[in-house]
Design a protein around this motif. Sequence first.
Motif, PDB file in Angstrom:
ATOM      1  N   THR A   1       0.850  -1.182   0.000  1.00  0.00           N
ATOM      2  CA  THR A   1       0.000   0.000   0.000  1.00  0.00           C
ATOM      3  C   THR A   1       0.885   1.232   0.000  1.00  0.00           C
ATOM      4  OG1 THR A   1      -1.843   1.137   1.113  1.00  0.00           O
ATOM      5  CG2 THR A   1      -0.191   0.074   2.516  1.00  0.00           C
ATOM      6  N   PHE A   2       0.413   2.263  -0.664  1.00  0.00           N
ATOM      7  CA  PHE A   2       1.154   3.519  -0.710  1.00  0.00           C
ATOM      8  C   PHE A   2       0.165   4.654  -0.916  1.00  0.00           C
ATOM      9  CE2 PHE A   2       1.239   1.528  -4.928  1.00  0.00           C
ATOM     10  CZ  PHE A   2       0.720   2.531  -5.746  1.00  0.00           C
ATOM     11  N   PRO A   3       0.552   5.873  -0.576  1.00  0.00           N
ATOM     12  CA  PRO A   3      -0.368   6.994  -0.716  1.00  0.00           C
ATOM     13  C   PRO A   3      -0.383   7.577  -2.116  1.00  0.00           C
ATOM     14  CG  PRO A   3       1.642   7.751   0.301  1.00  0.00           C
ATOM     15  CD  PRO A   3       1.793   6.258   0.119  1.00  0.00           C
ATOM     16  N   SER A   4      -1.541   7.990  -2.530  1.00  0.00           N
ATOM     17  CA  SER A   4      -1.643   8.826  -3.716  1.00  0.00           C
ATOM     18  C   SER A   4      -0.980  10.171  -3.428  1.00  0.00           C
ATOM     19  CB  SER A   4      -3.112   9.029  -4.085  1.00  0.00           C
ATOM     20  OG  SER A   4      -3.256   9.888  -5.195  1.00  0.00           O
ATOM     21  N   GLU A   5      -0.872  10.973  -4.441  1.00  0.00           N
ATOM     22  CA  GLU A   5      -0.268  12.301  -4.273  1.00  0.00           C
ATOM     23  C   GLU A   5      -0.971  13.098  -3.185  1.00  0.00           C
ATOM     24  OE1 GLU A   5       0.672  16.175  -7.155  1.00  0.00           O
ATOM     25  OE2 GLU A   5      -0.831  14.686  -7.731  1.00  0.00           O
ATOM     26  N   ASP A   6      -2.270  12.908  -3.033  1.00  0.00           N
ATOM     27  CA  ASP A   6      -3.028  13.664  -2.033  1.00  0.00           C
ATOM     28  C   ASP A   6      -3.333  12.852  -0.782  1.00  0.00           C
ATOM     29  OD1 ASP A   6      -4.910  11.916  -3.008  1.00  0.00           O
ATOM     30  OD2 ASP A   6      -6.325  13.442  -3.693  1.00  0.00           O
ATOM     31  N   GLY A   7      -2.711  11.682  -0.649  1.00  0.00           N
ATOM     32  CA  GLY A   7      -2.842  10.906   0.572  1.00  0.00           C
ATOM     33  C   GLY A   7      -3.848   9.777   0.553  1.00  0.00           C
ATOM     34  N   VAL A   8      -4.648   9.646  -0.487  1.00  0.00           N
ATOM     35  CA  VAL A   8      -5.597   8.531  -0.558  1.00  0.00           C
ATOM     36  C   VAL A   8      -4.812   7.212  -0.562  1.00  0.00           C
ATOM     37  CG1 VAL A   8      -7.330   7.364  -1.984  1.00  0.00           C
ATOM     38  CG2 VAL A   8      -7.364   9.860  -1.764  1.00  0.00           C
ATOM     39  N   PRO A   9      -5.132   6.267   0.314  1.00  0.00           N
ATOM     40  CA  PRO A   9      -4.386   5.003   0.347  1.00  0.00           C
ATOM     41  C   PRO A   9      -4.721   4.125  -0.858  1.00  0.00           C
ATOM     42  CG  PRO A   9      -6.183   4.937   1.934  1.00  0.00           C
ATOM     43  CD  PRO A   9      -6.144   6.342   1.394  1.00  0.00           C
ATOM     44  N   LEU A  10      -3.684   3.678  -1.546  1.00  0.00           N
ATOM     45  CA  LEU A  10      -3.843   2.837  -2.726  1.00  0.00           C
ATOM     46  C   LEU A  10      -3.319   1.435  -2.417  1.00  0.00           C
ATOM     47  CD1 LEU A  10      -2.583   5.336  -5.461  1.00  0.00           C
ATOM     48  CD2 LEU A  10      -4.932   5.001  -4.630  1.00  0.00           C
ATOM     49  N   GLU A  11      -4.109   0.436  -2.788  1.00  0.00           N
ATOM     50  CA  GLU A  11      -3.729  -0.957  -2.570  1.00  0.00           C
ATOM     51  C   GLU A  11      -3.164  -1.523  -3.871  1.00  0.00           C
ATOM     52  OE1 GLU A  11      -3.816  -2.350   0.431  1.00  0.00           O
ATOM     53  OE2 GLU A  11      -4.578  -0.446   1.202  1.00  0.00           O
ATOM     54  N   ALA A  12      -2.137  -2.365  -3.738  1.00  0.00           N
ATOM     55  CA  ALA A  12      -1.417  -2.795  -4.930  1.00  0.00           C
ATOM     56  C   ALA A  12      -0.801  -4.167  -4.724  1.00  0.00           C
ATOM     57  CB  ALA A  12      -0.323  -1.773  -5.266  1.00  0.00           C
ATOM     58  N   TRP A  13      -0.387  -4.763  -5.835  1.00  0.00           N
ATOM     59  CA  TRP A  13       0.466  -5.939  -5.830  1.00  0.00           C
ATOM     60  C   TRP A  13       1.818  -5.564  -6.429  1.00  0.00           C
ATOM     61  CZ3 TRP A  13      -3.942  -8.620  -8.847  1.00  0.00           C
ATOM     62  CH2 TRP A  13      -4.923  -9.114  -7.948  1.00  0.00           C
ATOM     63  N   PHE A  14       2.872  -6.008  -5.787  1.00  0.00           N
ATOM     64  CA  PHE A  14       4.194  -5.915  -6.397  1.00  0.00           C
ATOM     65  C   PHE A  14       4.659  -7.328  -6.724  1.00  0.00           C
ATOM     66  CE2 PHE A  14       8.883  -6.107  -5.823  1.00  0.00           C
ATOM     67  CZ  PHE A  14       9.203  -5.474  -7.022  1.00  0.00           C
ATOM     68  N   ILE A  15       4.980  -7.532  -7.988  1.00  0.00           N
ATOM     69  CA  ILE A  15       5.425  -8.829  -8.477  1.00  0.00           C
ATOM     70  C   ILE A  15       6.903  -8.709  -8.836  1.00  0.00           C
ATOM     71  CG2 ILE A  15       5.091 -10.621 -10.230  1.00  0.00           C
ATOM     72  CD1 ILE A  15       2.201  -9.441 -10.566  1.00  0.00           C
ATOM     73  N   PRO A  16       7.794  -9.274  -8.012  1.00  0.00           N
ATOM     74  CA  PRO A  16       9.230  -9.107  -8.261  1.00  0.00           C
ATOM     75  C   PRO A  16       9.745 -10.055  -9.345  1.00  0.00           C
ATOM     76  CG  PRO A  16       8.887 -10.423  -6.299  1.00  0.00           C
ATOM     77  CD  PRO A  16       7.518 -10.019  -6.768  1.00  0.00           C
ATOM     78  N   ARG A  17      10.669  -9.551 -10.133  1.00  0.00           N
ATOM     79  CA  ARG A  17      11.374 -10.365 -11.132  1.00  0.00           C
ATOM     80  C   ARG A  17      12.843 -10.348 -10.756  1.00  0.00           C
ATOM     81  NH1 ARG A  17      13.299 -13.664 -14.500  1.00  0.00           N
ATOM     82  NH2 ARG A  17      12.433 -13.936 -16.603  1.00  0.00           N
ATOM     83  N   ASN A  18      13.297 -11.417 -10.161  1.00  0.00           N
ATOM     84  CA  ASN A  18      14.660 -11.468  -9.673  1.00  0.00           C
ATOM     85  C   ASN A  18      15.665 -11.182 -10.785  1.00  0.00           C
ATOM     86  OD1 ASN A  18      13.811 -12.102  -7.100  1.00  0.00           O
ATOM     87  ND2 ASN A  18      13.997 -14.314  -7.394  1.00  0.00           N
TER      88      ASN A  18
END
Length: 307
Positions: free
Chosen positions: A40-57
Amino acid sequence: MNDEQSTRLIQEVANGFRLQPRAPILGTPTDENLEYENVTFPSEDGVPLEAWFIPRNGSDKLIIVNHPRYFNRYGFPSHIEPWRSMFAAGGNDFEVNLIPDYRILYEAGYNVLTYDLRNFGHSGDGNGSLCTGGIFESRDVVGSILYARTRHDLKGMTIGLFSRCLGCNATIHAVARRPEVFTGARCLVGAQPVSSRVILERILELAGVPSSRFGDLDRAVRLVTSFRLNEMSPTNAAKKVTVPTFLYQVHDDVLTRPSDVQTMFDNIPIKDKDLFWIMGTTRRWDGYTYFSKNPIKMLAWFEKYMS
């Protein structure tokens, strides 16, 4: 459609800008045997955004992905009700699963960060849950890039953008509004950006509302959102795009007009751009599933600018 029915439909369409049904997230990257992190990370104005991070080694390249209106990072369950009825009239009554796209990007050598825009999926509510055609949503695009540039294991990566429909509108608005954020972003692949006026007028037209009532739609939407339909369009914002851009669109999409995307493309002021038309269908959803079936052109664009 008589005048009373037209008035009712126009108001329903306008109200849809603040009463957007969230679709469930019916899959995860595990379905494609991909390891991932819930982040999760904030939008520019602070709205919490939910996400997936898929790593590629072993990869130092990152594709940041977003989604169309009503969708989320999984896709859209238009094969089941009540979501099926929303777009079935245009033939768009089948599931759009975006997770196979992440497998393709992963196999091509990219890390993937894919997030839910505000007011969709599991991300937070913003601006009274209003949809603004990409204006407020552009803050989410900025937030995703800032997250990538500040997370310790991502901040040195080469960034590319894969944006769809409302997400692509938002990206174009973001580039126009905050160009400094996109310094170093190598390229954009954009699926089916659309002007709200065009798609809404087509919906009314298909429903039998006379064109003489289209001005009433603009007024109704402004009373709900405070924006005119033309303000939401990415057409003018496209004039400030400086990122190499590949756009693609179903040419005979029953919900739009070819001239809309063509104008956006023509307005992009750089030479490093391309526009690909998907032929042989009228279903908008075929544009969203095209990458999973025919990714060669899009992958070639990423490869060209991210190498």
